[in-house]
Design an enzyme around this catalytic site. Structure first.
Site, PDB file in Angstrom:
ATOM      1  N   ASP A 163       0.813  -1.213   0.000  1.00 58.88           N
ATOM      2  CA  ASP A 163       0.000   0.000   0.000  1.00 58.88           C
ATOM      3  C   ASP A 163       0.853   1.272   0.000  1.00 58.88           C
ATOM      4  OD1 ASP A 163      -2.339   1.521   0.222  1.00 58.88           O
ATOM      5  OD2 ASP A 163      -2.279   1.472   2.412  1.00 58.88           O
ATOM      6  N   GLU A 403       3.240  -7.957   7.557  1.00 57.69           N
ATOM      7  CA  GLU A 403       2.023  -8.620   7.103  1.00 57.69           C
ATOM      8  C   GLU A 403       2.255  -9.683   6.040  1.00 57.69           C
ATOM      9  OE1 GLU A 403      -1.127  -5.835   6.292  1.00 57.69           O
ATOM     10  OE2 GLU A 403      -1.279  -5.364   8.428  1.00 57.69           O
ATOM     11  N   ASN A 453      -0.849  -5.592  13.641  1.00 55.62           N
ATOM     12  CA  ASN A 453      -1.566  -4.436  13.097  1.00 55.62           C
ATOM     13  C   ASN A 453      -3.061  -4.665  13.273  1.00 55.62           C
ATOM     14  OD1 ASN A 453       0.917  -3.565  12.231  1.00 55.62           O
ATOM     15  ND2 ASN A 453       0.620  -4.132  10.087  1.00 55.62           N
ATOM     16  N   TYR A 455      -7.026  -2.890  12.699  1.00 57.31           N
ATOM     17  CA  TYR A 455      -7.833  -1.812  12.121  1.00 57.31           C
ATOM     18  C   TYR A 455      -9.306  -1.965  12.478  1.00 57.31           C
ATOM     19  CZ  TYR A 455      -3.757  -0.035   9.722  1.00 57.31           C
ATOM     20  OH  TYR A 455      -2.533   0.521   9.459  1.00 57.31           O
ATOM     21  N   GLU A 491       0.470  -1.049  14.165  1.00 64.19           N
ATOM     22  CA  GLU A 491      -0.323  -0.151  13.318  1.00 64.19           C
ATOM     23  C   GLU A 491      -1.753  -0.108  13.819  1.00 64.19           C
ATOM     24  OE1 GLU A 491      -0.453  -1.000   9.079  1.00 64.19           O
ATOM     25  OE2 GLU A 491       1.709  -1.317   9.021  1.00 64.19           O
ATOM     26  N   TRP A 536      -0.622   4.443  12.627  1.00 62.47           N
ATOM     27  CA  TRP A 536      -0.439   4.441  11.180  1.00 62.47           C
ATOM     28  C   TRP A 536      -1.181   5.641  10.630  1.00 62.47           C
ATOM     29  CZ3 TRP A 536       3.020   2.047   8.503  1.00 62.47           C
ATOM     30  CH2 TRP A 536       2.916   2.028   7.098  1.00 62.47           C
ATOM     31  N   LYS A 556      -4.191   8.182   6.193  1.00 61.91           N
ATOM     32  CA  LYS A 556      -4.131   7.875   7.631  1.00 61.91           C
ATOM     33  C   LYS A 556      -3.090   8.708   8.370  1.00 61.91           C
ATOM     34  CE  LYS A 556      -6.146   3.273   7.345  1.00 61.91           C
ATOM     35  NZ  LYS A 556      -6.025   3.043   5.872  1.00 61.91           N
TER      36      LYS A 556
HETATM   37  C1  GCB Z   1      -1.680  -2.242   6.760  1.00 65.52           C
HETATM   38  C2  GCB Z   1      -0.360  -2.183   6.078  1.00 65.52           C
HETATM   39  C3  GCB Z   1      -0.017  -0.778   5.608  1.00 65.52           C
HETATM   40  C4  GCB Z   1      -1.240  -0.106   5.018  1.00 65.52           C
HETATM   41  C5  GCB Z   1      -2.317  -0.009   6.078  1.00 65.52           C
HETATM   42  C6  GCB Z   1      -3.590   0.643   5.543  1.00 65.52           C
HETATM   43  O1  GCB Z   1      -1.983  -3.160   7.489  1.00 65.52           O
HETATM   44  O2  GCB Z   1       0.670  -2.719   6.863  1.00 65.52           O
HETATM   45  O3  GCB Z   1       1.018  -0.874   4.666  1.00 65.52           O
HETATM   46  O4  GCB Z   1      -0.940   1.168   4.506  1.00 65.52           O
HETATM   47  O5  GCB Z   1      -2.630  -1.298   6.526  1.00 65.52           O
HETATM   48  O6  GCB Z   1      -3.767   1.839   5.700  1.00 65.52           O
HETATM   49  O7  GCB Z   1      -4.381  -0.076   4.944  1.00 65.52           O
END
Ligand code: GCB
Length: 583
Positions: A163, A403, A453, A455, A491, A536, A556
């Site tokens: 990404d 990852e 990580n 989210y 993250e 992140w 982000k």
């Molecule tokens: C992740 C990745 C990172 C991405 C991020 C995202 O888990 O490690 O490279 O930029 O998510 O913002 O989706």
């Protein structure tokens, strides 16, 4: 190679500047012998990414040819001479005066090529072919064959499996380096603390056959410790014991100066100077200990990314980024997702930042196609990274990957192989990798620190921070129960479009990002096994095009791409007690 220095025995000249450039979409340069010189069609700035400099090169990843001319500087004659590239993405081939010096694969680590026998006093022609195509058997891989089990989509254009934008070009300075023939080829420093004494172990490597004398001198804070040893050929060791040592740590980044001199009949023939931070880093049970005391990292994942220069961060931006991190009160960062420029690590040493240094192994997948080559490339970059960064006190942890899709059977053995390699090269630092699968990541059984990580509230529990914040502790506790090791949330975060507001907060608003960060932080504060958390990202950054990346950007960042604060930056400053002298 020891980072080039200027002293009475060693010199370097920076060849950066405006170079000739030519795109080679039909890939005819090799057969048409452009290696001996080619008709340029434009000028390019070195270092920088070509994708940001011209209107027709944004998505161009094929071959690009560079050339420049230079004279041998005064004082270089008679020395061992090298050309050193800080980094070029992805594959670089180098010719000097029509002779191929060598090539290097992998985008974010330096390489040096022996140049002496082909250099003339005047008008040397240096030609470099750089090519950045994405392919499954490269690291990081690209154009990865689609597989729904891997849990990621392949809709990026260009087809990166990571990404961030796949910038190409000569990204760091190109140096012409002169070292004496009888030289110190490598220096390895490690430090221990025994009571009030700092024990500084220094190993040097010399290549010549004679035995000379090595003089080691450590100075700082009004003290000086000296050792004399017989040197070479091969390795020579010295132990310097600094009484009442001032330890290196964030907030007090004390640095001593090490001078190593190689002497023939009492006269120096070579000299290397390096800063030394006396500190220890260790894992004990569930804690990460710096100088014997538990630490909890607070900081960011980042990118080397800036408008116009692409993957090259100009010095002023490097300073600005440290300033912003200090301003909010961060003490650490990860070099996500590749090794950063050496100058950035030099500043981390001086400014007292803790660094998780990561290899370029991002988006690793484990289909058989190209797997053996990917492992070989990961081994190469792990080795090059540790060799390059082993003497930085700021580097406290090696991250072997970000990852990886390591739930696949073919991943078995892959990270054990890399971990054994890394431990053989550096026994002083713990190892980790950064996982999205967490609980099922088998590599955490033999790595020292668990990095995950998460989210929740973004890619799951979308827009629902109550649900996200109730899931987070349960998830982290389960991972902790399985591995019983220090855990870093490497993250977490939310995209926030600068200037987009919503009350009550909703996804993509500055309020939602700020609230997520604050609420995650409060949850983490209750979990004693958490050894740190990184948001992140420090700044918004460029990605390839994809439906989930508006404007081909990942939003982000707590700061914008041009380093202006979003609401979350102010919230963080309060949360982390940002540097009061920088209000
Ligand atoms: C992740 C990745 C990172 C991405 C991020 C995202 O888990 O490690 O490279 O930029 O998510 O913002 O989706």
């Amino acid at each position: 190679m020891i980072y080039p220095q200027n002293n009475p025995f060693r010199q370097f000249q920076d060849l950066s500047g405006f170079w000739d450039f030519r795109l080679d979409p039909a890939d005819k340069g090799l057969s048409q012998d452009w290696a001996r010189g080619f008709p340029p069609d434009r000028l390019i700035a070195v270092p920088s990414s070509w994708n940001e400099q011209f209107q027709d090169t944004r998505d161009y990843l094929g071959a690009g040819w560079y050339q420049t001319r230079f004279d041998l500087p005064w004082g270089f004659k008679g020395k061992d001479l090298f050309l050193r590239f800080g980094s070029a993405n992805y594959l670089a081939q180098v010719w000097l005066n029509g002779v191929k010096l060598g090539e290097h694969e992998g985008g974010h680590l330096p390489f040096s090529l022996e140049a002496g026998s082909h250099l003339k006093p005047k008008d040397n022609l240096l030609v470099v072919r750089v090519e950045g195509l994405l392919a499954p058997d490269r690291v990081p891989p690209g154009k990865v064959p689609a597989d729904p089990k891997d849990g990621f989509n392949h809709s990026f254009n260009p087809p990166a499996s990571f990404d961030f934008f796949p910038y190409c070009g000569i990204h760091r300075p190109v140096l012409l380096v002169a070292t004496p023939h009888e030289s110190i080829q490598d220096v390895t420093i490690s430090t221990e603390i025994a009571g009030k004494t700092g024990r500084v172990k220094v190993d040097i490597l010399t290549g010549f056959s004679d035995s000379l004398t090595a003089r080691f001198c450590l100075t700082g804070y009004g003290r000086k410790v000296v050792a004399l040893e017989k040197a070479g050929p091969g390795k020579t060791k010295a132990l310097l014991q600094m009484p009442d040592a001032k330890l290196w740590a964030p907030g007090t980044p004390h640095l001593y100066q090490l001078k190593v001199e190689l002497m023939r009949n009492n006269e120096a023939v070579d000299q290397v100077d390096l800063p030394v931070g006396i500190r220890t880093i260790a894992v004990k049970g569930e804690r990460l200990l710096l100088n014997g005391k538990p630490i909890r990292l607070r900081g960011f994942g980042r990118h080397e990314d800036f408008p116009v220069t692409g993957r090259h961060l100009p010095a002023a931006v490097v300073v600005k980024d440290y300033e912003l991190m200090k301003w909010v009160g961060a003490d650490s960062f990860r070099t996500s997702h590749y090794p950063y420029a050496e100058e950035i690590l030099d500043l981390a040493d001086r400014m007292g930042f803790l660094v998780i240094a990561e290899t370029p192994a991002v988006g690793l997948f484990f289909h058989p196609e190209g797997l053996a080559k990917r492992l070989e490339l990961c081994r190469q970059s792990t080795q090059e990274l540790i060799q390059r960064d082993k003497n930085h006190p700021s580097v406290i942890l090696w991250s072997l990957a970000n990852e990886p899709h390591s739930h696949r059977p073919a991943a078995k053995g892959f990270f054990k192989n890399l971990a054994d390699l890394a431990r053989g090269l550096d026994k002083t630092r713990p190892l980790t990798l950064v996982s999205y699968i967490g609980l099922k990541e088998e590599a955490f059984r033999f790595l020292d620190v668990v990095c995950v990580n998460r989210y929740f509230g973004w890619y799951s529990e979308e827009g629902d921070l109550d649900k996200a914040c109730s899931k987070l502790p349960k998830d982290l506790e389960a991972i902790h129960r399985r591995f019983r090791k220090p855990l870093i949330l490497a993250e977490f975060g939310a995209d926030a479009l600068p200037g987009h507001h919503a009350e009550p907060p909703e996804m993509f608003s500055e309020e939602y990002q700020a609230e997520m960060i604050e609420r995650y932080w409060r949850v983490l504060a209750r979990l004693s096994f958490v050894a740190g958390a990184h948001i992140w990202n420090l700044c918004d950054f460029k990605t390839a095009q994809a439906p989930h990346r508006p404007g081909a950007m990942n939003w982000k960042g707590v700061f914008t791409r041009d380093r202006r604060p979003k609401l979350a930056a102010k919230v963080l400053k309060k949360l982390w007690g940002g540097n009061p002298s920088r209000t």
